[in-house]
Design a protein around this motif. Structure first.
Motif, PDB file in Angstrom:
ATOM      1  N   ILE A   8     -38.352  10.406  -9.791  1.00 26.72           N
ATOM      2  CA  ILE A   8     -37.964   9.230  -8.996  1.00 26.72           C
ATOM      3  C   ILE A   8     -38.037   7.973  -9.864  1.00 26.72           C
ATOM      4  O   ILE A   8     -37.140   7.124  -9.817  1.00 26.72           O
ATOM      5  N   ALA A  36     -33.611  10.407  -3.194  1.00 30.04           N
ATOM      6  CA  ALA A  36     -34.173   9.124  -3.640  1.00 30.04           C
ATOM      7  C   ALA A  36     -33.550   7.942  -2.909  1.00 30.04           C
ATOM      8  O   ALA A  36     -33.785   6.794  -3.286  1.00 30.04           O
ATOM      9  N   ASP A  39     -35.932   5.164  -1.784  1.00 29.98           N
ATOM     10  CA  ASP A  39     -36.484   4.444  -2.926  1.00 29.98           C
ATOM     11  C   ASP A  39     -35.437   3.535  -3.566  1.00 29.98           C
ATOM     12  O   ASP A  39     -35.753   2.425  -3.998  1.00 29.98           O
TER      13      ASP A  39
END
Length: 187
Positions: A8, A36, A39
Motif C-alpha cells: 500500500i 487501495a 487509501d
C-alpha cells in the motif's frame, strides 16, 4: 524473477508521484489497485487539503465530489444502469442527448469518470435516480461487460484493461463536434 503486488505504501508513493493535473491517474490507480481505493482517496484528500491550505484556496467542487465518491465502498457500488428496462434506458439516453453506445460505455464502466464533466455526471445520476457519489463509485470500478451481452466468437469476450476518456468516446461514437463541445462543457 517474480512479480508481486506492491505494498500500500508503494502504491501511494507511486500515486503521489504520478498525480498531477491528469484526471486519468486516479482512475488508473483505482483500476489497478482496487484494494487501495480508500487509501488513494485519503491521500488525494490530504494532498488537496495541503494544496488548498498552502495557497489559502478552498478545494474545488470537482475534487470534493471525487473524494466523496471514493469514500464509499467502491467494490460494492451497484450498477445503476443494470435494471433499466428498454423504455427507461431509451428515456435516459434521450434525456442526456447521447447515442446508445455512450450509455452502454457507462453501463460497462469503460469511461474514465475523471474525464466526464461534473455537470454531465450530475445529470446522469439524476436521470438514473441515484446519488452522484454512488455513480462515481460504480464508475471507479474496473471495466466490465454486461453479463447478458452475447457474442459469436471462439473465445469469451473480455472487458478492456483501460478506460477511455469521455471526449474520445464521443468521437468514437460519431457525435458531432458541436454536440461534443456541448457535452464536454463544464457549466
Amino acid at each position: 524473477m517474480t512479480s508481486s503486488t506492491p505494498s500500500i505504501d508503494d502504491i501511494l508513493a507511486m500515486f503521489a508521484t504520478d498525480l498531477g493535473h491528469d484526471p486519468e491517474v486516479l482512475n488508473r490507480y483505482v483500476c489497478l489497485y482496487p484494494h487501495a481505493a480508500r487509501d488513494l482517496a485519503a491521500l488525494l484528500h490530504e494532498l488537496e487539503l495541503q494544496k488548498a491550505l498552502a495557497g489559502d484556496n478552498p478545494i474545488d467542487a470537482r475534487s470534493e465530489v471525487w473524494i466523496d465518491g471514493l469514500s464509499i465502498d467502491i467494490a460494492s457500488a451497484p450498477n445503476p444502469l443494470a435494471n433499466l428496462d428498454i423504455a427507461r434506458y431509451a428515456s435516459v439516453r434521450d434525456a442526456l442527448g447521447v447515442p446508445t453506445i455512450i450509455l452502454n460505455a457507462f453501463r460497462d464502466r469503460l469511461v474514465a469518470a475523471g474525464t466526464v464533466p461534473l455537470r454531465f455526471l450530475e445529470q446522469l445520476a439524476q436521470e438514473l435516480g441515484t446519488g452522484l457519489s454512488e455513480l462515481i463509485a460504480f464508475l471507479a470500478q474496473p471495466p466490465g461487460l454486461q453479463k447478458a451481452v452475447q457474442h459469436k466468437s471462439d473465445k469469451a469476450p473480455r472487458a478492456p484493461m483501460t478506460k477511455v476518456s469521455f471526449a474520445s468516446l464521443l468521437d468514437d461514437a460519431g457525435v458531432s463536434a458541436e454536440q461534443a463541445l456541448e457535452l464536454l462543457a463544464e457549466d
